[in-house]
Design an enzyme around this catalytic site. Structure first.
Site: not given
Ligand code: DX5
Ligand code: ZN
Length: 216
Positions: A8, A33, A35, A37, A66, A68, A137, A142-145, A175-177, A197
């Protein structure tokens, strides 16, 4: 089907975007990927068309967009012309999901639907045949990490079962974590596309991190 890796861009270093995309070109990543938002569907704003066009110029791999955002129908044509190969919309943002999916296909892209952590897989029973991809999901968008939500394994299993019954070539994206500690279990549960990501871009050796997600 061998599983795919989709790092991502949200977690890339934007002051060195060209370096980071070229790293992805050299790596075993399959997709990029991207994202988007809007600050309405999710409580954050990321980026849009100008950045997608820049990534498209640099990336040698398909771009997995993606969205959002609310009201995605209005922007599908622009995301397709800016370089998207796949466009995924959120089920929770689409009142007329069937129409939205047809718009994505008419724009020449493959079509995906994303499900928030609370949305059951069964919601897709009557549209699964029209979909190329379903994105589960594993965090609230909404957020990475963020921290991975364990109920994701059950949802992946539900989706794998539905896919076997109705749509065997479905791409099942998580997608996520996602990281190299949970990737094996995610694939075993049913995923065949891993979005990652922060685990990739915060690594001292992102190419090796991608390779670990690909071969474990
Ligand atoms: C979150 C995004 C993800 C994000 C994942 O809303 O859709 O694609 O970049 O980030 P990580 O891998 O850090 O959870
Ligand atoms: Zn995503």
């Amino acid at each position: 089907m061998n599983h795919l890796i989709a790092p991502s861009v949200l977690a890339a270093d934007f002051t060195n975007l060209q370096r980071d995309i070229e790293m992805l070109n050299q790596s075993e990543a399959d997709w990029v990927h991207f994202d988007v938002m809007d600050g309405v569907f999710v409580p954050n704003i990321s980026f849009g068309f100008p950045l997608l066009k820049a990534v498209k110029q640099l990336a040698q791999k398909p771009i997995d967009v993606h969205l959002m955002i609310v009201n995605p129908d209005q922007y599908i044509g622009q995301f397709a012309s800016a370089g998207a190969s796949n466009i995924t919309v959120h089920s929770e943002a689409c009142t007329h999901l069937h129409r939205t999916i047809q718009l994505i296909k008419d724009a020449g892209c493959t079509a995906g639907v994303a499900l928030n952590p609370h949305t059951p897989v069964a919601f897709l029973e009557d549209i699964i045949l029209d979909l190329d991809l379903v994105l589960i999901m594993s965090v609230n968008p909404g957020f990475g990490g963020q921290q991975f939500i364990p109920n994701t394994y059950k949802k992946l299993f539900d989706l794998k079962t539905l896919s076997h019954q109705r749509k065997p070539d479905l791409k099942i994206e998580v997608d996520g974590g996602v990281n190299n500690y949970n990737c094996r279990q995610l694939i075993e549960a049913g995923a065949n596309v891993l979005v990652a990501g922060s685990s990739v871009f915060s690594s001292a050796n992102p190419i090796q991190e991608i390779s670990k997600l690909k071969h474990f």
